[in-house]
Design a protein around this motif. Sequence first.
Motif, mmCIF file in Angstrom:
data_model
loop_
_atom_site.group_PDB
_atom_site.id
_atom_site.type_symbol
_atom_site.label_atom_id
_atom_site.label_comp_id
_atom_site.label_asym_id
_atom_site.label_seq_id
_atom_site.Cartn_x
_atom_site.Cartn_y
_atom_site.Cartn_z
ATOM 1 N N ALA A 172 -4.739 -4.664 8.488
ATOM 2 C CA ALA A 172 -3.425 -4.318 7.930
ATOM 3 C C ALA A 172 -3.385 -4.803 6.485
ATOM 4 O O ALA A 172 -3.967 -5.847 6.165
ATOM 5 N N ARG A 173 -2.782 -4.027 5.630
ATOM 6 C CA ARG A 173 -2.549 -4.431 4.233
ATOM 7 C C ARG A 173 -1.107 -4.052 3.934
ATOM 8 O O ARG A 173 -0.828 -2.997 3.364
ATOM 9 N N ASP A 174 -0.181 -4.927 4.354
ATOM 10 C CA ASP A 174 1.233 -4.556 4.356
ATOM 11 C C ASP A 174 1.887 -4.617 2.976
ATOM 12 O O ASP A 174 1.606 -5.517 2.185
ATOM 13 N N ALA A 175 2.771 -3.688 2.745
ATOM 14 C CA ALA A 175 3.603 -3.690 1.531
ATOM 15 C C ALA A 175 4.694 -2.642 1.728
ATOM 16 O O ALA A 175 4.469 -1.639 2.422
ATOM 17 N N MET A 176 5.869 -2.885 1.131
ATOM 18 C CA MET A 176 6.874 -1.822 1.133
ATOM 19 C C MET A 176 6.269 -0.634 0.387
ATOM 20 O O MET A 176 5.497 -0.823 -0.567
ATOM 21 N N PHE A 177 6.603 0.562 0.791
ATOM 22 C CA PHE A 177 5.891 1.738 0.290
ATOM 23 C C PHE A 177 5.948 1.856 -1.238
ATOM 24 O O PHE A 177 4.955 2.200 -1.879
ATOM 25 N N HIS A 178 7.125 1.514 -1.829
ATOM 26 C CA HIS A 178 7.234 1.676 -3.292
ATOM 27 C C HIS A 178 6.338 0.687 -4.043
ATOM 28 O O HIS A 178 6.053 0.883 -5.219
ATOM 29 N N LYS A 179 5.899 -0.376 -3.345
ATOM 30 C CA LYS A 179 5.009 -1.351 -4.003
ATOM 31 C C LYS A 179 3.555 -1.203 -3.567
ATOM 32 O O LYS A 179 2.684 -1.927 -4.036
ATOM 33 N N MET A 180 3.289 -0.318 -2.638
ATOM 34 C CA MET A 180 1.935 -0.222 -2.062
ATOM 35 C C MET A 180 0.937 0.289 -3.094
ATOM 36 O O MET A 180 1.186 1.285 -3.771
ATOM 37 N N THR A 181 -0.195 -0.408 -3.189
ATOM 38 C CA THR A 181 -1.214 0.028 -4.146
ATOM 39 C C THR A 181 -2.142 1.052 -3.485
ATOM 40 O O THR A 181 -2.242 1.114 -2.248
ATOM 41 N N GLU A 182 -2.832 1.778 -4.332
ATOM 42 C CA GLU A 182 -3.797 2.755 -3.830
ATOM 43 C C GLU A 182 -4.876 2.022 -3.031
ATOM 44 O O GLU A 182 -5.365 2.519 -2.015
ATOM 45 N N GLU A 183 -5.228 0.828 -3.492
ATOM 46 C CA GLU A 183 -6.262 0.050 -2.809
ATOM 47 C C GLU A 183 -5.813 -0.344 -1.392
ATOM 48 O O GLU A 183 -6.587 -0.244 -0.438
#
Length: 247
Positions: A94-105
């Motif tokens: 899992a590499r969690d982040a809110m979608f607006h902050k999610m990186t391509e990586e």
Amino acid sequence: MLRFEGKVAVVTGGARGIGAGCGEIFYRDGARVALLDIDGEAVQAKALSIDPSGEAVIGIQCNIADRTDVKRAFSEIISKFGTVDFLVNNAGIARDAMFHKMTEEQWDQVMLVNGKGLFNVTQEAYRIMREKRYGKIVNVSSTVSSGVAGQSNYAFTKAGILGFTKSLAKEAGRYNINVNAVRPGLINTEMMNAVPEDILKGYIANTAFNRMGTVAETAGPICYLCSEEAGWIHGEELIIGGGIVYR
Ligand SMILES: NC(=O)c1ccc[n+]([C@@H]2O[C@H](COP(=O)([O-])OP(=O)(O)OC[C@H]3O[C@@H](n4cnc5c(N)ncnc54)[C@H](O)[C@@H]3O)[C@@H](O)[C@H]2O)c1
């Protein structure tokens, strides 16, 4: 006779957590086991802790996202054990982040391991199972496939695994290969260490038992799906979530 005597099980992500739990049960019930993990040292140590003789349980360093690595791991398995009867597609990240902050990586890493990795390993095992007209495949999805804030990349892959399971089940039945998925929720493993404490409390409150599930409570049902008693269960998804309700 033990229920898995004579069988060979392959478990990805077998160095710790749910994968290691599956390895313990398969071995306890008579199978020979190959644990695959990106962490080579940890997986070899785990294999030896389960079977100190090193004969029936082996740990193989393998990045499932790397097709060449996966092919090498399967030739090792075949030269040691001769065949594959069970595959548990357990490794996942899992590499969690809110979608607006999610990186391509973050997006790409999760796709690569949870998606491409599962493809790589399943193709190797399926080829062997199809030839011998026998096999059991269990894919580890998640209750998160229903949708959780901050996990859109992970949910994408875990929901995809359910579609994959049902599609492969339609192809594999004719070769006497069972394909099923499990959807664990809130299991007490190292993966949960990444969840902030206040969020974890909220998740726990959403279970009927007000606690996290254990590795044994998850590995047990996964191994059951590889047993002959479960032979008529096919293309299904089993929720292992303590009555968890995501709102
Ligand atoms: N813990 C939970 O609450 C929970 C809930 C639902 C689903 N799951 C799923 O269960 C599976 C196991 O989870 P866990 O909680 O035991 O996690 P974990 O993080 O404790 O263990 C995962 C293992 O996979 C290995 N791994 C990671 N990337 C790999 C790669 N590229 N190639 C090979 N091995 C790799 C890790 O080294 C580790 O040993 C995962 O697919 C996870 O998404 C876990």
